[in-house]
Design an enzyme around this catalytic site. Sequence first.
Site, PDB file in Angstrom:
ATOM      1  N   GLU A   1      -5.324  -4.761  11.029  1.00  6.22           N
ATOM      2  CA  GLU A   1      -4.311  -3.721  11.172  1.00  6.22           C
ATOM      3  C   GLU A   1      -4.563  -2.934  12.458  1.00  6.22           C
ATOM      4  O   GLU A   1      -5.375  -1.991  12.465  1.00  6.22           O
ATOM      5  CB  GLU A   1      -4.382  -2.761   9.983  1.00  6.22           C
ATOM      6  CG  GLU A   1      -4.130  -3.436   8.659  1.00  6.22           C
ATOM      7  CD  GLU A   1      -3.517  -2.463   7.674  1.00  6.22           C
ATOM      8  OE1 GLU A   1      -2.391  -2.723   7.230  1.00  6.22           O
ATOM      9  OE2 GLU A   1      -4.151  -1.436   7.370  1.00  6.22           O
TER      10      GLU A   1
ATOM     11  N   SER B   1       3.495  -2.008  10.502  1.00  7.56           N
ATOM     12  CA  SER B   1       4.952  -1.980  10.644  1.00  7.56           C
ATOM     13  C   SER B   1       5.604  -3.339  10.355  1.00  7.56           C
ATOM     14  O   SER B   1       6.536  -3.743  11.045  1.00  7.56           O
ATOM     15  CB  SER B   1       5.352  -1.462  12.035  1.00  7.56           C
ATOM     16  OG  SER B   1       4.895  -0.130  12.199  1.00  7.56           O
TER      17      SER B   1
ATOM     18  N   GLY C   1       2.463   2.380  10.740  1.00 12.48           N
ATOM     19  CA  GLY C   1       3.411   3.476  10.527  1.00 12.48           C
ATOM     20  C   GLY C   1       4.107   3.941  11.791  1.00 12.48           C
ATOM     21  O   GLY C   1       4.719   5.006  11.812  1.00 12.48           O
TER      22      GLY C   1
ATOM     23  N   ASN D   1       0.874  -1.185   0.000  1.00  7.74           N
ATOM     24  CA  ASN D   1       0.000   0.000   0.000  1.00  7.74           C
ATOM     25  C   ASN D   1       0.904   1.225   0.000  1.00  7.74           C
ATOM     26  O   ASN D   1       1.470   1.583   1.032  1.00  7.74           O
ATOM     27  CB  ASN D   1      -0.886  -0.040   1.261  1.00  7.74           C
ATOM     28  CG  ASN D   1      -1.703   1.230   1.430  1.00  7.74           C
ATOM     29  OD1 ASN D   1      -1.855   2.010   0.479  1.00  7.74           O
ATOM     30  ND2 ASN D   1      -2.221   1.447   2.634  1.00  7.74           N
ATOM     31  N   TRP D   2       1.021   1.833  -1.159  1.00 10.27           N
ATOM     32  CA  TRP D   2       1.951   2.964  -1.290  1.00 10.27           C
ATOM     33  C   TRP D   2       1.385   4.257  -0.696  1.00 10.27           C
ATOM     34  O   TRP D   2       2.077   5.267  -0.645  1.00 10.27           O
ATOM     35  CB  TRP D   2       2.307   3.192  -2.764  1.00 10.27           C
ATOM     36  CG  TRP D   2       3.075   2.079  -3.402  1.00 10.27           C
ATOM     37  CD1 TRP D   2       3.486   0.907  -2.816  1.00 10.27           C
ATOM     38  CD2 TRP D   2       3.530   2.019  -4.759  1.00 10.27           C
ATOM     39  NE1 TRP D   2       4.165   0.136  -3.729  1.00 10.27           N
ATOM     40  CE2 TRP D   2       4.204   0.795  -4.932  1.00 10.27           C
ATOM     41  CE3 TRP D   2       3.433   2.889  -5.860  1.00 10.27           C
ATOM     42  CZ2 TRP D   2       4.780   0.406  -6.139  1.00 10.27           C
ATOM     43  CZ3 TRP D   2       3.991   2.507  -7.069  1.00 10.27           C
ATOM     44  CH2 TRP D   2       4.662   1.280  -7.202  1.00 10.27           C
ATOM     45  N   LYS D   3       0.139   4.232  -0.309  1.00  9.48           N
ATOM     46  CA  LYS D   3      -0.537   5.426   0.247  1.00  9.48           C
ATOM     47  C   LYS D   3      -0.333   6.618  -0.682  1.00  9.48           C
ATOM     48  O   LYS D   3      -0.326   6.469  -1.902  1.00  9.48           O
ATOM     49  CB  LYS D   3      -0.034   5.713   1.667  1.00  9.48           C
ATOM     50  CG  LYS D   3      -0.084   4.493   2.576  1.00  9.48           C
ATOM     51  CD  LYS D   3       0.091   4.828   4.023  1.00  9.48           C
ATOM     52  CE  LYS D   3       0.207   3.552   4.825  1.00  9.48           C
ATOM     53  NZ  LYS D   3       0.126   3.756   6.246  1.00  9.48           N
TER      54      LYS D   3
ATOM     55  N   GLY E   1       2.775  -0.987   4.406  1.00  9.30           N
ATOM     56  CA  GLY E   1       2.836   0.425   4.014  1.00  9.30           C
ATOM     57  C   GLY E   1       4.277   0.828   3.763  1.00  9.30           C
ATOM     58  O   GLY E   1       4.828   0.680   2.676  1.00  9.30           O
ATOM     59  N   GLY E   2       4.925   1.347   4.807  1.00  4.49           N
ATOM     60  CA  GLY E   2       6.272   1.907   4.687  1.00  4.49           C
ATOM     61  C   GLY E   2       7.261   1.027   3.941  1.00  4.49           C
ATOM     62  O   GLY E   2       7.952   1.495   3.018  1.00  4.49           O
TER      63      GLY E   2
ATOM     64  N   HIS F   1      -9.544   1.194   5.229  1.00  2.00           N
ATOM     65  CA  HIS F   1      -8.232   1.404   5.853  1.00  2.00           C
ATOM     66  C   HIS F   1      -8.398   2.374   7.031  1.00  2.00           C
ATOM     67  O   HIS F   1      -9.197   3.309   6.972  1.00  2.00           O
ATOM     68  CB  HIS F   1      -7.244   1.974   4.827  1.00  2.00           C
ATOM     69  CG  HIS F   1      -5.831   1.939   5.321  1.00  2.00           C
ATOM     70  ND1 HIS F   1      -5.348   2.876   6.194  1.00  2.00           N
ATOM     71  CD2 HIS F   1      -4.808   1.078   5.085  1.00  2.00           C
ATOM     72  CE1 HIS F   1      -4.082   2.577   6.477  1.00  2.00           C
ATOM     73  NE2 HIS F   1      -3.738   1.492   5.820  1.00  2.00           N
TER      74      HIS F   1
ATOM     75  N   GLU G   1      -6.726   4.782   8.024  1.00  2.00           N
ATOM     76  CA  GLU G   1      -6.518   6.204   7.723  1.00  2.00           C
ATOM     77  C   GLU G   1      -7.787   6.809   7.133  1.00  2.00           C
ATOM     78  O   GLU G   1      -8.082   7.988   7.361  1.00  2.00           O
ATOM     79  CB  GLU G   1      -5.304   6.363   6.788  1.00  2.00           C
ATOM     80  CG  GLU G   1      -4.007   6.129   7.570  1.00  2.00           C
ATOM     81  CD  GLU G   1      -2.865   5.557   6.760  1.00  2.00           C
ATOM     82  OE1 GLU G   1      -2.919   5.581   5.519  1.00  2.00           O
ATOM     83  OE2 GLU G   1      -1.905   5.067   7.394  1.00  2.00           O
TER      84      GLU G   1
HETATM   85  C1  PEP Z   1      -0.683   0.160   5.986  1.00  2.00           C
HETATM   86  O1  PEP Z   1      -0.503   1.046   5.181  1.00  2.00           O
HETATM   87  O2  PEP Z   1      -1.740  -0.441   5.962  1.00  2.00           O
HETATM   88  C2  PEP Z   1       0.385  -0.184   6.930  1.00  2.00           C
HETATM   89  C3  PEP Z   1       0.254  -1.277   7.618  1.00  2.00           C
HETATM   90  O3  PEP Z   1       1.450   0.678   7.028  1.00  2.00           O
HETATM   91  P1  PEP Z   1       2.879   0.360   7.729  1.00  2.00           P
HETATM   92  O4  PEP Z   1       3.365  -0.952   7.159  1.00  2.00           O
HETATM   93  O5  PEP Z   1       3.736   1.503   7.339  1.00  2.00           O
HETATM   94  O6  PEP Z   1       2.642   0.261   9.191  1.00  2.00           O
END
Ligand code: PEP
Length: 265
Positions: free
Chosen positions: A171, A217, A177, A13-15, A238-239, A99, A101
């Site tokens: 999640e 993470s 993040g 997930n590049w957000k 994500g990251g 999600h 966010e």
């Molecule tokens: C996400 O974007 O759903 C996520 C889990 O981000 P991260 O891996 O950065 O925690």
Amino acid sequence: MKPDKRRKTIVGNWKMHTTAAEARHLAGGVVDGVGNSDPVTVILCPPFPYLALVGEILKGSRVALGAQNMYPEKEGAFTGEVSPTMLLDLGCRYVILGHSERRHKLGESDAFINQKVRFALACGLDIILCVGETLEQRKANQTEALLDRQLNLGLADVPGAALPHISIAYEPVWAIGTGKTATPEQAEETHQFIRHQLVKMFSMAAAERVRIQYGGSVKPENAAALLAQHDVDGALIGGASLNAGQFLAIVRAGISEPQTKRKSA
Ligand code: PEP
């Protein structure tokens, strides 16, 4: 015994990250590194403006294209929104919905997420429904009640026949993040709870086939232990998905980790 069809799924997930050039480079790196026979489903979800260019790079590869969101209408006066038909037209097979966010920063309700879930499925997209508790909810022992609500409301009026097109991403909001990760045991325990809820909502046979991914993470260093858990069927990243080397290391962890046996039912 884990059903054959519960293939591990690793989603990037590049957000709201990357430029066009970075998106091209990142997608190319993943395609080049992923190989052809890996027994893991790999999905990239770039921002909307780069879906077409990333889609071109993924064509003919074993990496699938997904979107990070959509609006539950085919077309119309919805300024700034993107429809599932547009996503399908661009070659998307998957869409992330609910999600944290979008729930917490953009105020999306369970009812609105459910509208999206039903519409996406009706249009032929596979969905990744995100659920997860905040730190306050975990500390107040509200995690199970919250997950129960998010699953029941998010999947309300979804027929059992649609389950093969649904995966759940657990999640925990406190892990997204932040560099904090659920322990493999916490993830497994929560995934078992989610599967148990799906059994109650649908059936044992159907629930056993639903992939439940962990997100929060995930990094190359912790991926193997998480992905080795019986009910952890993949990861939403994500990251670490913004770096092809890190993302591919997580994909490889998904390939090589033998699944543990479930400890208790
Ligand atoms: C996400 O974007 O759903 C996520 C889990 O981000 P991260 O891996 O950065 O925690």
